[in-house]
Design a protein around this motif. Structure first.
Motif, short mmCIF file in Angstrom:
data_model
loop_
_atom_site.label_atom_id
_atom_site.label_comp_id
_atom_site.label_asym_id
_atom_site.label_seq_id
_atom_site.Cartn_x
_atom_site.Cartn_y
_atom_site.Cartn_z
N LEU A 58 67.99 -27.18 -3.66
CA LEU A 58 69.12 -28.01 -3.23
C LEU A 58 69.57 -28.80 -4.45
O LEU A 58 68.77 -29.51 -5.06
N THR A 59 70.84 -28.65 -4.82
CA THR A 59 71.36 -29.26 -6.04
C THR A 59 72.54 -30.17 -5.72
O THR A 59 73.46 -29.78 -5.00
N VAL A 84 68.65 -20.00 -1.29
CA VAL A 84 67.37 -19.48 -0.84
C VAL A 84 67.10 -18.24 -1.68
O VAL A 84 67.84 -17.26 -1.61
N ASP A 85 66.06 -18.31 -2.50
CA ASP A 85 65.76 -17.23 -3.45
C ASP A 85 67.01 -16.81 -4.22
O ASP A 85 67.27 -15.62 -4.44
N GLY A 86 67.82 -17.79 -4.63
CA GLY A 86 69.00 -17.54 -5.46
C GLY A 86 70.25 -17.17 -4.69
O GLY A 86 71.33 -17.05 -5.28
N ARG A 87 70.16 -17.00 -3.36
CA ARG A 87 71.34 -16.64 -2.55
C ARG A 87 71.88 -17.88 -1.84
O ARG A 87 71.11 -18.69 -1.33
N ASP A 88 73.20 -17.99 -1.81
CA ASP A 88 73.85 -19.17 -1.24
C ASP A 88 73.63 -19.32 0.26
O ASP A 88 73.65 -18.34 1.00
N ALA A 89 73.45 -20.57 0.66
CA ALA A 89 73.40 -20.96 2.07
C ALA A 89 74.43 -22.07 2.24
O ALA A 89 74.87 -22.68 1.26
N THR A 90 74.82 -22.34 3.46
CA THR A 90 75.77 -23.42 3.75
C THR A 90 75.00 -24.62 4.27
O THR A 90 74.19 -24.49 5.18
N ILE A 91 75.25 -25.79 3.68
CA ILE A 91 74.61 -27.02 4.12
C ILE A 91 75.68 -28.04 4.48
O ILE A 91 76.65 -28.20 3.74
N VAL A 107 72.23 -26.25 8.44
CA VAL A 107 72.18 -25.20 7.42
C VAL A 107 72.42 -23.86 8.11
O VAL A 107 71.89 -23.61 9.19
N THR A 108 73.22 -23.02 7.47
CA THR A 108 73.42 -21.66 7.94
C THR A 108 73.06 -20.73 6.79
O THR A 108 73.53 -20.90 5.67
N TYR A 109 72.18 -19.77 7.11
CA TYR A 109 71.77 -18.81 6.09
C TYR A 109 71.48 -17.47 6.76
O TYR A 109 70.72 -17.40 7.74
N LEU A 168 64.88 -29.83 3.78
CA LEU A 168 65.75 -30.82 4.42
C LEU A 168 65.02 -32.14 4.63
O LEU A 168 65.59 -33.21 4.39
N ALA A 169 63.77 -32.08 5.09
CA ALA A 169 63.00 -33.31 5.32
C ALA A 169 62.78 -34.06 4.01
O ALA A 169 62.90 -35.29 3.97
N ALA A 170 62.47 -33.34 2.94
CA ALA A 170 62.23 -33.99 1.64
C ALA A 170 63.52 -34.56 1.06
O ALA A 170 63.53 -35.65 0.49
N ALA A 171 64.62 -33.85 1.20
CA ALA A 171 65.89 -34.27 0.60
C ALA A 171 66.55 -35.43 1.33
O ALA A 171 67.16 -36.30 0.70
N PHE A 172 66.44 -35.47 2.66
CA PHE A 172 67.18 -36.45 3.45
C PHE A 172 66.29 -37.43 4.22
O PHE A 172 66.79 -38.36 4.83
N GLY A 173 64.98 -37.22 4.20
CA GLY A 173 64.08 -38.06 4.98
C GLY A 173 64.14 -37.68 6.45
O GLY A 173 64.87 -36.78 6.85
N THR A 174 63.34 -38.36 7.25
CA THR A 174 63.29 -38.04 8.68
C THR A 174 63.29 -39.32 9.51
O THR A 174 63.07 -40.41 8.99
N GLY A 175 63.50 -39.15 10.79
CA GLY A 175 63.43 -40.25 11.73
C GLY A 175 64.65 -41.14 11.68
O GLY A 175 65.51 -41.03 10.81
#
Length: 192
Positions: A58-59, A84-91, A107-109, A168-175
């Motif tokens: 995630l960049t 994901v492994d170099g292929r684009d996903a939508t976030i 996320v859609t992948y 997602l949990a690491a990038a945005f936190g949870t709760g």
């Protein structure tokens, strides 16, 4: 989530931040050791990897404003790229305002839809195509704990599920606090 209020993606004072922190590692019940690493001059790249899962990166875009309440620094979809492994996903992270739902991240992948959304003060649930498959907890320090619930959903946990959930949990936190608690906080701060 762990970021109690969005600060309109305003730049934060992180100019002296280290270019890389040591990766954190978690032992997942299904996929063994999973590593979460935040790198870049201002923490603009988050990488989740492990021997048994695909690599998710995630960049944050160069020059994007930095919100120091969010590990990846922004909730603005146009400022984020997910692969994901170099292929684009939508976030698509929501803005993160008052309600728990406003902190969701979609996320859609490869035709699969994921959503991480707070469902209690410390944790968020991960759904795959609308079915709850796990619960995640993270304080925004890149340490993530997953509790898988695939049996309840009648589905198996896939390596992609773990990779997306941890990222997602690491990038945005949870709760997140319920709206009534936030309202009480706002009112109590306004009182003399």
């Amino acid at each position: 989530m762990t970021d109690p209020a969005e600060t309109a993606d305003a730049p934060a004072a992180t100019a002296g931040a280290p270019t890389s922190a040591a990766p954190t590692a978690t032992e997942d019940d299904h996929y063994g050791e999973i590593s979460v690493e935040l790198t870049g001059e201002h923490g603009e790249v988050l990488v989740v990897s492990g021997e048994n899962i695909p690599r998710v990166t995630l960049t944050r875009a160069p020059g994007a404003g930095i919100d120091d309440h969010i590990a990846i620094g922004t909730r603005v979809p146009d400022h984020l790229t997910l692969t994901v492994d170099g292929r684009d996903a939508t976030i698509r992270p929501a803005k993160g305002r008052l309600s728990r739902r406003s902190y969701r991240v979609d996320v859609t992948y490869a035709g699969t839809s994921y959503r991480l959304v707070p469902d209690s003060i410390p944790s968020s649930r991960l759904t795959r195509d609308g079915k709850r498959i796990g619960d995640f907890s993270s304080d925004g320090d890149r340490r993530v704990v997953a509790e898988w619930r695939a049996e309840a959903a009648g589905a198996a946990i896939e390596p992609l599920d773990a990779a997306i959930g941890y990222a997602l949990a690491a990038a945005f936190g949870t709760g997140g606090q319920p709206m009534w608690m936030m309202a009480v906080d706002v009112v109590s701060e306004a009182l003399p």
